[in-house]
Design a protein around this motif. Sequence first.
Motif, PDB file in Angstrom:
ATOM      1  N   PHE A   1       0.743  -1.083  -0.288  1.00  0.00           N
ATOM      2  CA  PHE A   1       0.055   0.355   0.098  1.00  0.00           C
ATOM      3  C   PHE A   1       0.608   1.041   0.432  1.00  0.00           C
ATOM      4  O   PHE A   1       2.016   1.219   0.924  1.00  0.00           O
ATOM      5  N   VAL A   2       0.034   2.306  -0.196  1.00  0.00           N
ATOM      6  CA  VAL A   2       0.970   3.935  -0.243  1.00  0.00           C
ATOM      7  C   VAL A   2       0.110   4.831  -0.194  1.00  0.00           C
ATOM      8  O   VAL A   2      -1.352   4.891  -1.020  1.00  0.00           O
ATOM      9  N   PHE A   3       0.526   4.997   1.420  1.00  0.00           N
ATOM     10  CA  PHE A   3      -0.679   6.387   1.594  1.00  0.00           C
ATOM     11  C   PHE A   3      -0.452   8.036   1.028  1.00  0.00           C
ATOM     12  O   PHE A   3       1.318   7.573   1.018  1.00  0.00           O
ATOM     13  N   ARG A   4      -1.106   8.493   1.305  1.00  0.00           N
ATOM     14  CA  ARG A   4      -0.492   9.886   0.661  1.00  0.00           C
ATOM     15  C   ARG A   4      -1.713  11.055   1.692  1.00  0.00           C
ATOM     16  O   ARG A   4      -2.819  10.543   2.392  1.00  0.00           O
ATOM     17  N   ALA A   5      -0.264  12.035   2.132  1.00  0.00           N
ATOM     18  CA  ALA A   5      -1.461  13.049   2.270  1.00  0.00           C
ATOM     19  C   ALA A   5      -0.919  14.396   2.125  1.00  0.00           C
ATOM     20  O   ALA A   5       0.545  14.412   1.191  1.00  0.00           O
ATOM     21  N   ARG A   6      -2.007  15.383   2.016  1.00  0.00           N
ATOM     22  CA  ARG A   6      -1.024  16.725   1.672  1.00  0.00           C
ATOM     23  C   ARG A   6      -1.338  17.536   1.827  1.00  0.00           C
ATOM     24  O   ARG A   6      -2.456  17.765   3.270  1.00  0.00           O
ATOM     25  N   ASN A   7      -0.489  18.866   2.666  1.00  0.00           N
ATOM     26  CA  ASN A   7      -0.679  20.163   3.591  1.00  0.00           C
ATOM     27  C   ASN A   7      -0.388  21.219   3.066  1.00  0.00           C
ATOM     28  O   ASN A   7       0.391  21.463   2.322  1.00  0.00           O
ATOM     29  N   ARG A   8      -1.062  22.370   3.254  1.00  0.00           N
ATOM     30  CA  ARG A   8      -0.199  23.542   3.254  1.00  0.00           C
ATOM     31  C   ARG A   8      -0.745  24.416   3.978  1.00  0.00           C
ATOM     32  O   ARG A   8      -1.448  23.855   5.184  1.00  0.00           O
ATOM     33  N   TRP A   9       0.213  25.005   4.138  1.00  0.00           N
ATOM     34  CA  TRP A   9       0.399  26.277   5.539  1.00  0.00           C
ATOM     35  C   TRP A   9      -0.955  27.279   5.266  1.00  0.00           C
ATOM     36  O   TRP A   9      -0.943  27.708   4.432  1.00  0.00           O
ATOM     37  N   ILE A  10      -1.244  27.729   6.449  1.00  0.00           N
ATOM     38  CA  ILE A  10      -2.221  28.606   6.309  1.00  0.00           C
ATOM     39  C   ILE A  10      -1.198  29.663   6.625  1.00  0.00           C
ATOM     40  O   ILE A  10      -1.881  31.061   6.396  1.00  0.00           O
ATOM     41  N   SER A  11      -1.041  29.870   7.755  1.00  0.00           N
ATOM     42  CA  SER A  11      -0.619  30.969   8.794  1.00  0.00           C
ATOM     43  C   SER A  11      -0.430  30.624   9.797  1.00  0.00           C
ATOM     44  O   SER A  11      -0.757  29.920  10.498  1.00  0.00           O
ATOM     45  N   GLY A  12       1.058  31.168  10.087  1.00  0.00           N
ATOM     46  CA  GLY A  12       2.279  30.976  11.981  1.00  0.00           C
ATOM     47  C   GLY A  12       1.720  29.550  11.612  1.00  0.00           C
ATOM     48  O   GLY A  12       2.471  28.562  11.389  1.00  0.00           O
ATOM     49  N   GLY A  13       1.362  29.027  12.680  1.00  0.00           N
ATOM     50  CA  GLY A  13       1.301  27.469  13.229  1.00  0.00           C
ATOM     51  C   GLY A  13       0.132  26.796  12.426  1.00  0.00           C
ATOM     52  O   GLY A  13       0.505  25.396  13.006  1.00  0.00           O
ATOM     53  N   GLU A  14      -0.343  27.486  12.107  1.00  0.00           N
ATOM     54  CA  GLU A  14      -1.816  26.672  11.262  1.00  0.00           C
ATOM     55  C   GLU A  14      -1.381  25.853  10.604  1.00  0.00           C
ATOM     56  O   GLU A  14      -0.903  26.659   9.144  1.00  0.00           O
ATOM     57  N   ASN A  15      -2.156  25.517   9.812  1.00  0.00           N
ATOM     58  CA  ASN A  15      -1.898  24.417   8.213  1.00  0.00           C
ATOM     59  C   ASN A  15      -2.495  23.052   8.193  1.00  0.00           C
ATOM     60  O   ASN A  15      -3.374  22.874   9.321  1.00  0.00           O
ATOM     61  N   ARG A  16      -3.190  22.745   6.895  1.00  0.00           N
ATOM     62  CA  ARG A  16      -4.086  21.812   7.085  1.00  0.00           C
ATOM     63  C   ARG A  16      -3.881  20.903   5.784  1.00  0.00           C
ATOM     64  O   ARG A  16      -3.430  20.758   4.844  1.00  0.00           O
TER      65      ARG A  16
END
Length: 185
Positions: free
Chosen positions: A31-46
């Motif tokens: 299996f290959v699991f994936r996640a994508r992350n985007r910085w929002i501001s300061g310490g917040e990211n999604r």
Amino acid sequence: MQTKTTINGLNQQQMMDTIGAIQGNPGLANFVFRARNRWISGGENRSTIRDFYGAGAEDSSRTQDFVYTNGEPPVLLGSNEGANPVEYLLHALAGCVTTTFVLHAAARGIEIQELFTELDGDIDLNGLLGLDESVNPGYQQIRMRLHVKADCSEQELDDLLSYTQARSPVCNTVCRPIPVQVTRA
């Protein structure tokens, strides 16, 4: 007399079919699991999680993204936008150990009546902040306590717990060094 088809919420026939399929074609286990992350501001990211590769194909069963907001508490310069990443690690560890425990209990014919887990971990910010090079920036120690009620002996629970710790993917990843490549795209 009816034959029981589920144990601990898991379909026994499906479990055996899955094991048989992997034994017949070991490549299905990759299996290959994936996640994508985007910085929002300061310490917040999604982080967004949806697709993965498994059982020999790209998975298309998920119709919506799973979205996780990472934040920090005010004492760590955030605004409590969400749990922080090290708290998510505790969540991932608890979830994986719980699922692995329940799965292997079912495989052993052990019925779980109740299961909950408590975790806490120690981090020294001197490592994260680079104030003391001798301090590891990650967890110094994680303590995990499982509270279990099941239809088996204490020895069977202890054996199952040891087996679970050795087989849980997240626990195994946290407990041993693994290569992580961090590059720029």
